[in-house]
Design an enzyme around this catalytic site. Structure first.
Site, PDB file in Angstrom:
ATOM      1  N   HIS A   1     -22.195  10.758 -10.459  1.00 49.87           N
ATOM      2  CA  HIS A   1     -22.552  11.740 -11.485  1.00 49.87           C
ATOM      3  C   HIS A   1     -21.335  12.550 -11.902  1.00 49.87           C
ATOM      4  O   HIS A   1     -21.229  12.982 -13.046  1.00 49.87           O
ATOM      5  CB  HIS A   1     -23.633  12.662 -10.911  1.00 49.87           C
TER       6      HIS A   1
ATOM      7  N   SER B   1     -23.447  16.253 -17.293  1.00 51.90           N
ATOM      8  CA  SER B   1     -24.823  16.575 -16.945  1.00 51.90           C
ATOM      9  C   SER B   1     -25.496  17.406 -18.034  1.00 51.90           C
ATOM     10  O   SER B   1     -25.493  17.018 -19.206  1.00 51.90           O
ATOM     11  CB  SER B   1     -24.849  17.281 -15.580  1.00 51.90           C
TER      12      SER B   1
ATOM     13  N   ASP C   1     -24.642   6.894 -10.546  1.00 52.06           N
ATOM     14  CA  ASP C   1     -25.479   8.087 -10.739  1.00 52.06           C
ATOM     15  C   ASP C   1     -26.899   7.666 -11.074  1.00 52.06           C
ATOM     16  O   ASP C   1     -27.119   6.774 -11.898  1.00 52.06           O
ATOM     17  CB  ASP C   1     -24.903   8.924 -11.884  1.00 52.06           C
TER      18      ASP C   1
END
Length: 625
Positions: free
Chosen positions: A452, A193, A390
């Protein structure tokens, strides 16, 4: 520690003041001279995790945890949790894991993704069979300051990526001073991320440091999962991904309204926005996409895993489900104590800090994608991996990033002008696992059926991916290798699960630890203790010999038995304690654990730091991760 020692010299056993001779005054001066380092400087033993509440049966994994100060002026401290590798392959490696946010704790990674333990409930840990600590030392860091267990004065949160990376270099310098045995490891920076911004900046800072360093750090590779690396490529990908996954129908009323917002975003990108990391008009696209795709129960898509739904306005912020156990576990008083959390950390652990996130809005920092070409060209290997479910940092944006990036004499995955590296099908243990693609130091892996947080969904597959990227050679280790294939061809062997070390590997590790031993002593202050003990011994021997020599001269030397009691009390005081443990008294060790903690597991003697020496002469919207 100094106070413990000096108290041994203050009084005789009967309470009478001990009258020092010239020689004992010399010894006291020596102790005073060395006193401050002994009381203020931390050693590795101060970070040793002696027990971990809820750990599985058996010996505890070798780990250290605690705070390292990086900004004394603003009380800035970073928290780390380090695990020693369980098995030794062909090289010593350290993987440093960072979560994103910004401002989200790397304890997400430690307890929900790549760490050796996962929570069965908020009281019980169980082993993670795909843990990344099998063939690499594993270091989790809560950063920037104010994140997770880390802390800083509330008026001193960071704003720029250069500030963050400068803090991280200070952290690593001090970490390696405490643990010099790891400084020569191959280093891999990993995370997901918003760590897609942090990692390249830290990598650049390491290379800059190495230019003038006496001991350069061996940075070998970067691993970034579902990374927020290139906003200019990621922002336009939301609609494309939504169309491909059937979240929105093209040409629908919803699609048209979102395309209007997308055009505003694109205009911002074309007028200077490509050098920005956060663009408010582009953030609106995702927010509106989520609000316009509610189901009959008024639930939105989970932006981190589109296979799931969540309540409005969370839309994924309540995920993963393990989070409900992680927070209460990390707020337990016994866990806080076990992880050596400083008393200055007043607030309990939070997954993501709103204060850190709202402050960390870089205005001067360029997107990290602009740093990747030079890193690749310097010889650093980079692995970008994406979970295919994601939305927020989706694989479409990552693939577009690669296609647009120029490095090493080519564009994207070109192998020659106009010719691109092929995509290879990857299977793991007989099941389709994803796609591999590689060119000029860059590897891309698309992981099927993952979110994710890909390691959360696919721990074994992502461990296999890690081992291949690091080129782990398990030939000397044994065990049953994982069945991992590219285009049907079996790959070099990796293994997932517990296996014994080979004798050769153990001997190599012993030799490496032996070479680092004296350096560790000198930096942790143990050498000082050795000098003091030697001084006491020499002085005691001198006094004894003098008394023996002149015993026949009556009245010339009066024998003071308190001298012997000093050495005896000193010996009794220190015996049974870790030599690195300073003034950590055995009674204090007992106080670490309440009587009802019967299920906790303690390390056996041979796993302590002292015995190692003797034995080895050894989550903005990008959050939650």
């Amino acid at each position: 520690m100094f106070s413990s020692i000096s108290r041994g010299f203050a009084k005789s056993e009967t309470g009478d003041t001990f009258s020092f001779s010239f020689k004992s005054s010399w010894l006291l001066s020596l102790l005073v001279l060395w006193g401050p380092p002994l009381t203020t400087a931390k050693s590795a033993a101060d970070y040793y995790v002696r027990s971990l509440p809820g750990a599985p049966d058996g010996p505890l994994l070798k780990m250290h945890a605690g705070h390292i100060e990086v900004d004394p002026q603003n009380n800035g401290n970073l928290f780390f949790w380090h695990y020693q590798n369980r098995h030794i392959a062909n090289r010593q490696r350290t993987v440093i894991w960072l979560n994103g946010g910004p401002g989200c704790s790397s304890m997400d990674g430690a307890l929900m993704e790549v760490g050796p333990y996962r929570l069965k409930d908020n009281l019980t840990l169980e082993y993670n069979e795909g843990s990344w600590d099998e063939f690499a030392n594993l270091l989790f860091v809560d950063q920037p300051v104010g994140t997770g267990f880390s802390y800083v004065n509330t008026d001193s949160y960071l704003h720029e990526l250069d500030e963050m990376s400068a803090h991280f270099i200070i952290f690593l310098d001090k970490f390696f001073e405490l643990f010099p045995e790891y400084e020569g490891d191959d280093i891999y920076l990993a995370g997901e991320s918003y760590a897609g911004q942090h990692i390249p900046y830290i990598a650049k800072a390491i290379l800059d440091r190495n230019k003038n360093a006496v001991s350069p750090w061996n940075l070998r590779g970067l691993l970034i999962g579902n990374g927020w690396i290139s906003p200019a490529d990621q922002y336009p990908s939301y609609l494309t991904f939504a169309y491909e996954e059937g979240l929105i129908k093209e040409d629908s009323r919803t699609a048209k309204s979102l395309e209007v917002l997308q055009s505003v975003c694109q205009s911002k990108l074309e007028t200077g926005g490509k050098d920005r990391i956060h663009i408010g008009d582009c953030e609106t696209v995702l927010q509106e996409l989520l609000s316009k795709t509610l189901d009959s129960d008024n639930k939105c898509y989970n932006m981190y895993d589109i296979r799931l739904r969540d309540t409005v306005p969370s839309c994924g912020m309540n995920w993963p489900q393990d989070l409900k156990d992680v927070k209460p576990y990390l707020r337990r008083a016994d866990v806080v104590k076990a992880l050596n959390i400083n008393p200055e950390k007043k607030s309990g652990w939070e997954e993501c800090s709103g204060a850190v996130s709202s402050s960390f809005l870089p205005q001067k920092s360029v997107p990290a994608v602009q740093l990747l070409p030079s890193l690749l060209e310097s010889g650093i290997s980079v692995l970008l991996f994406s979970g295919d479910k994601d939305l927020i940092c989706n694989h479409v944006g990552t693939e577009q990033l690669i296609n647009n990036m120029k490095w090493g004499g080519g564009v994207g995955f070109e192998t020659s002008p106009g010719v691109w590296a092929p995509r290879h099908d990857w299977t793991f243990e007989g099941e389709p696992a994803g796609i591999y693609q590689h060119a000029r130091n860059l590897t891309y892996v698309l992981l099927y059926n993952s979110s994710h947080m890909a390691p959360y969904d696919l721990p074994r597959q992502t461990r296999d991916m890690l081992d291949r990227f690091m080129k782990v050679d398990i030939a000397s280790i044994g065990g049953s290798p994982a069945d991992s294939r590219i285009d049907g061809e079996k790959l070099p062997q990796t293994s997932v699960g517990g296996h014994p070390n080979s004798t050769a590997a153990e001997e190599q590790e012993k030799e490496r630890m032996k070479q680092a031993e004296w350096k560790a002593y000198a930096k942790s202050g143990e050498a000082v203790l050795v000098v003091v003990i030697i001084g006491v011994s020499v002085w005691g021997f001198f006094i004894w010999r003098s008394r023996q020599r002149h015993r026949r001269y009556q009245g010339l030397y009066h024998e003071d038995v308190s001298g012997a009691s000093v050495l005896e009390r000193f010996h009794n005081k220190r015996s049974g304690q870790d030599v690195e443990a300073g003034d950590f008294d055995e009674s204090e060790l007992d106080d670490l654990h309440s009587p009802d903690m019967a299920r906790e597991h303690y390390t056996v003697g041979e796993d302590s730091d002292e015995d190692d020496v003797n034995r080895q002469h050894q989550r903005t919207t990008i959050n939650p991760s």
